[in-house]
Design a protein around this motif. Structure first.
Motif, PDB file in Angstrom:
ATOM      1  N   LEU A  90     -10.195  10.109   3.514  1.00  0.00           N
ATOM      2  CA  LEU A  90     -10.122   9.092   2.427  1.00  0.00           C
ATOM      3  C   LEU A  90     -10.468   7.591   3.025  1.00  0.00           C
ATOM      4  CD1 LEU A  90      -8.382  10.614  -0.305  1.00  0.00           C
ATOM      5  CD2 LEU A  90     -10.549  11.103  -0.126  1.00  0.00           C
ATOM      6  N   PRO A  91     -10.568   7.069   2.985  1.00  0.00           N
ATOM      7  CA  PRO A  91     -10.854   5.448   3.557  1.00  0.00           C
ATOM      8  C   PRO A  91      -8.906   5.042   3.498  1.00  0.00           C
ATOM      9  CG  PRO A  91     -12.659   5.413   1.895  1.00  0.00           C
ATOM     10  CD  PRO A  91     -11.695   6.794   1.603  1.00  0.00           C
ATOM     11  N   ASN A  92      -9.042   4.749   4.989  1.00  0.00           N
ATOM     12  CA  ASN A  92      -7.348   3.906   5.109  1.00  0.00           C
ATOM     13  C   ASN A  92      -6.931   2.738   4.788  1.00  0.00           C
ATOM     14  OD1 ASN A  92      -4.834   4.741   6.137  1.00  0.00           O
ATOM     15  ND2 ASN A  92      -5.673   5.229   7.729  1.00  0.00           N
ATOM     16  N   PRO A  93      -6.093   2.234   3.369  1.00  0.00           N
ATOM     17  CA  PRO A  93      -5.471   1.226   3.323  1.00  0.00           C
ATOM     18  C   PRO A  93      -4.476   1.251   4.917  1.00  0.00           C
ATOM     19  CG  PRO A  93      -4.771   2.582   1.491  1.00  0.00           C
ATOM     20  CD  PRO A  93      -5.612   3.532   2.554  1.00  0.00           C
ATOM     21  N   PHE A  94      -4.148   1.141   5.422  1.00  0.00           N
ATOM     22  CA  PHE A  94      -3.488   0.712   7.250  1.00  0.00           C
ATOM     23  C   PHE A  94      -3.823  -0.390   7.454  1.00  0.00           C
ATOM     24  CE2 PHE A  94      -2.551   1.943  11.364  1.00  0.00           C
ATOM     25  CZ  PHE A  94      -1.104   1.385  11.319  1.00  0.00           C
ATOM     26  N   TYR A  95      -5.704  -0.114   7.448  1.00  0.00           N
ATOM     27  CA  TYR A  95      -6.265  -0.816   8.299  1.00  0.00           C
ATOM     28  C   TYR A  95      -6.368  -2.226   7.069  1.00  0.00           C
ATOM     29  CZ  TYR A  95      -6.769   3.145  11.617  1.00  0.00           C
ATOM     30  OH  TYR A  95      -6.570   3.843  12.196  1.00  0.00           O
ATOM     31  N   ILE A  96      -5.567  -2.354   6.114  1.00  0.00           N
ATOM     32  CA  ILE A  96      -6.141  -3.294   5.941  1.00  0.00           C
ATOM     33  C   ILE A  96      -4.606  -4.447   5.262  1.00  0.00           C
ATOM     34  CG2 ILE A  96      -6.650  -4.417   3.354  1.00  0.00           C
ATOM     35  CD1 ILE A  96      -8.711  -3.104   4.336  1.00  0.00           C
ATOM     36  N   GLU A  97      -4.888  -5.543   5.957  1.00  0.00           N
ATOM     37  CA  GLU A  97      -3.304  -6.524   6.398  1.00  0.00           C
ATOM     38  C   GLU A  97      -2.766  -6.100   5.369  1.00  0.00           C
ATOM     39  OE1 GLU A  97      -1.082  -7.755   8.709  1.00  0.00           O
ATOM     40  OE2 GLU A  97      -2.801  -6.230   9.494  1.00  0.00           O
ATOM     41  N   GLU A  98      -3.108  -6.459   4.680  1.00  0.00           N
ATOM     42  CA  GLU A  98      -1.911  -6.658   3.196  1.00  0.00           C
ATOM     43  C   GLU A  98      -1.112  -5.528   2.776  1.00  0.00           C
ATOM     44  OE1 GLU A  98      -6.579  -7.883   1.579  1.00  0.00           O
ATOM     45  OE2 GLU A  98      -5.344  -7.876   2.833  1.00  0.00           O
ATOM     46  N   LEU A  99      -1.835  -4.752   2.888  1.00  0.00           N
ATOM     47  CA  LEU A  99      -1.671  -3.091   2.645  1.00  0.00           C
ATOM     48  C   LEU A  99      -0.555  -1.762   3.194  1.00  0.00           C
ATOM     49  CD1 LEU A  99      -5.178  -1.916   0.514  1.00  0.00           C
ATOM     50  CD2 LEU A  99      -3.053  -3.547  -0.732  1.00  0.00           C
ATOM     51  N   LYS A 100      -0.870  -2.742   4.906  1.00  0.00           N
ATOM     52  CA  LYS A 100      -0.647  -2.140   5.601  1.00  0.00           C
ATOM     53  C   LYS A 100       1.621  -1.618   5.640  1.00  0.00           C
ATOM     54  CE  LYS A 100      -0.428  -1.836  10.790  1.00  0.00           C
ATOM     55  NZ  LYS A 100      -0.909  -2.807  11.864  1.00  0.00           N
ATOM     56  N   HIS A 101       1.738  -2.714   4.638  1.00  0.00           N
ATOM     57  CA  HIS A 101       2.897  -2.174   4.943  1.00  0.00           C
ATOM     58  C   HIS A 101       3.744  -1.957   2.822  1.00  0.00           C
ATOM     59  CE1 HIS A 101       4.237  -3.974   8.435  1.00  0.00           C
ATOM     60  NE2 HIS A 101       2.938  -4.916   9.124  1.00  0.00           N
ATOM     61  N   LEU A 102       2.651  -1.183   2.549  1.00  0.00           N
ATOM     62  CA  LEU A 102       2.706  -1.166   1.063  1.00  0.00           C
ATOM     63  C   LEU A 102       3.198   0.425   1.233  1.00  0.00           C
ATOM     64  CD1 LEU A 102       1.037  -3.668  -1.043  1.00  0.00           C
ATOM     65  CD2 LEU A 102       3.670  -4.269  -0.472  1.00  0.00           C
ATOM     66  N   THR A 103       3.471   1.135   0.085  1.00  0.00           N
ATOM     67  CA  THR A 103       2.911   2.444   0.093  1.00  0.00           C
ATOM     68  C   THR A 103       1.892   2.634  -1.279  1.00  0.00           C
ATOM     69  OG1 THR A 103       4.509   3.324  -1.295  1.00  0.00           O
ATOM     70  CG2 THR A 103       5.200   2.699   0.669  1.00  0.00           C
ATOM     71  N   GLY A 104       2.130   4.323  -0.653  1.00  0.00           N
ATOM     72  CA  GLY A 104       1.073   4.993  -1.915  1.00  0.00           C
ATOM     73  C   GLY A 104       0.829   4.367  -3.138  1.00  0.00           C
ATOM     74  N   LEU A 105       2.806   4.233  -3.630  1.00  0.00           N
ATOM     75  CA  LEU A 105       3.224   4.157  -4.675  1.00  0.00           C
ATOM     76  C   LEU A 105       3.419   2.871  -5.504  1.00  0.00           C
ATOM     77  CD1 LEU A 105       6.849   6.100  -4.399  1.00  0.00           C
ATOM     78  CD2 LEU A 105       4.614   7.100  -5.451  1.00  0.00           C
ATOM     79  N   ASP A 106       2.743   1.784  -4.185  1.00  0.00           N
ATOM     80  CA  ASP A 106       2.774   0.312  -4.713  1.00  0.00           C
ATOM     81  C   ASP A 106       1.086   0.323  -5.642  1.00  0.00           C
ATOM     82  OD1 ASP A 106       5.215  -0.898  -4.005  1.00  0.00           O
ATOM     83  OD2 ASP A 106       4.488  -0.231  -1.603  1.00  0.00           O
ATOM     84  N   GLU A 107       1.297  -0.213  -6.582  1.00  0.00           N
ATOM     85  CA  GLU A 107       0.079  -0.194  -7.513  1.00  0.00           C
ATOM     86  C   GLU A 107      -1.708  -0.755  -6.382  1.00  0.00           C
ATOM     87  OE1 GLU A 107      -3.872  -1.390  -9.645  1.00  0.00           O
ATOM     88  OE2 GLU A 107      -2.656  -3.135  -8.904  1.00  0.00           O
ATOM     89  N   PRO A 108      -0.929  -1.834  -5.780  1.00  0.00           N
ATOM     90  CA  PRO A 108      -2.344  -2.001  -4.628  1.00  0.00           C
ATOM     91  C   PRO A 108      -3.329  -1.308  -3.863  1.00  0.00           C
ATOM     92  CG  PRO A 108      -0.908  -3.947  -4.552  1.00  0.00           C
ATOM     93  CD  PRO A 108      -0.318  -2.393  -5.556  1.00  0.00           C
ATOM     94  N   VAL A 109      -2.152  -0.775  -3.200  1.00  0.00           N
ATOM     95  CA  VAL A 109      -2.807   1.086  -2.575  1.00  0.00           C
ATOM     96  C   VAL A 109      -3.208   1.780  -3.284  1.00  0.00           C
ATOM     97  CG1 VAL A 109      -2.432   2.358  -0.926  1.00  0.00           C
ATOM     98  CG2 VAL A 109      -0.906  -0.029  -1.220  1.00  0.00           C
ATOM     99  N   TYR A 110      -2.545   1.815  -4.289  1.00  0.00           N
ATOM    100  CA  TYR A 110      -2.550   3.399  -5.083  1.00  0.00           C
ATOM    101  C   TYR A 110      -4.088   3.059  -5.804  1.00  0.00           C
ATOM    102  CZ  TYR A 110      -2.959   6.830  -8.769  1.00  0.00           C
ATOM    103  OH  TYR A 110      -3.313   7.919  -9.357  1.00  0.00           O
TER     104      TYR A 110
END
Length: 285
Positions: free
Chosen positions: A190-210
């Motif tokens: 699946l597409p990886n949010p790790f490569y999005i700078e504003e999402l990199k340091h968040l987790t899957g429990l944070d709404e923007p990453v989810y």
């Protein structure tokens, strides 16, 4: 009477598990020789409600006496004495480090010329058959004491003989697959949010990453099929009498995609009345 036999590898957390069991109402006895288990079972059964929930610990500390465990388990089964087995496990590296940190002596160290690595390897081989018989397996490699207590409580606070307990765990493949997993799903596709700078340091429990993980058609397709498969399989596991099902969902680091999918599955199971729990193993790494 609910009768639980607790065993597992030295250093895997049996003492902490017993503490957690006592906190939720089990009467616990540590380091009992296997041949005494049927006698103790009878005594507890005669006491009626006084000992409605009992846990006994038996392990390699019993030396040669431990070899009689398999005969004891057969005797209990033949006499229609119902029991369940909780097996505590951890990976070799973690076990060795725990012994080194606490300076404890491994029960089999003398038989292996003091080699801790060989002692752990030998014990794992000796215990392999009982691990295969276990109703519950908990890998404590990456669990804190509080997480282990929560896991024990989730398993045994309810009536475990009446329902299947489903444990959802997210993990990172770079840290290894959970050894207790019954089903493993790889969501690295699946597409990886790790490569999005504003999402990199968040987790899957944070709404923007989810929201990012869930917005893709690929994710929607995986979710639809995953939910359908799990919903179909759970009644089959129940019919087989399985007590615990561990569903592990992994991505690269265990922080974004796997967390979002494991949380979604947990919420779905909870909504549908299943006994379930969730643990995001590598979310802080």
């Amino acid at each position: 009477m609910e009768f639980l036999i607790v065993t597992g590898l030295s250093g895997a957390g049996k003492s902490r598990a017993v503490d957690a069991l006592e906190d939720i109402g089990f009467y616990c006895v540590d380091n009992i020789p296997p041949k005494l288990i049927p006698t103790f079972y009878d005594l507890c059964a005669k006491a009626g409600n006084t000992f409605s929930r009992v846990a006994v610990v038996t392990d390699i500390r019993g030396g040669d006496m431990f070899s009689s465990l398999f005969e004891t388990l057969d005797d209990l089964k033949n006499e229609d004495k119902h029991y369940r087995i909780l097996f505590l496990d951890a990976n070799d590296y973690v076990l060795i480090n725990r012994f080194k940190e606490t300076r404890r002596k491994h029960p089999l160290a003398e038989n292996n010329l003091g080699s801790l690595e060989q002692a752990v390897k030998l014990e794992r081989e000796i215990l392999r058959p009982v691990r295969e018989k276990a109703d519950y397996i908990i890998d404590t490699s990456f669990l804190s004491p509080a997480q282990l207590k929560e896991r024990i409580s989730n398993l045994f606070l309810g009536d475990s003989s009446q329902a299947l307990m489903v444990h959802c765990v997210s993990f990172g493949f770079k840290y290894g697959i959970p050894t207790e997993a019954d089903l493993v799903f790889d969501v690295r596709c699946l597409p990886n949010p790790f490569y999005i700078e504003e999402l990199k340091h968040l987790t899957g429990l944070d709404e923007p990453v989810y929201s990012y993980v869930m917005k893709w058609e690929q994710t929607k397709g995986v979710v639809q099929r995953l939910i359908s498969l799990i919903d179909y399989m759970l009644p089959l596991y129940c019919d087989e009498g399985k007590s615990q099902l561990v569903i592990a969902i992994g991505c690269t680091g265990g922080k974004h995609r796997s967390v979002a999918l494991a949380q979604l599955l947990y919420d779905h199971l909870l909504e549908n009345g299943h006994r379930t729990s969730v643990n995001h193993r590598d979310i802080q790494k």
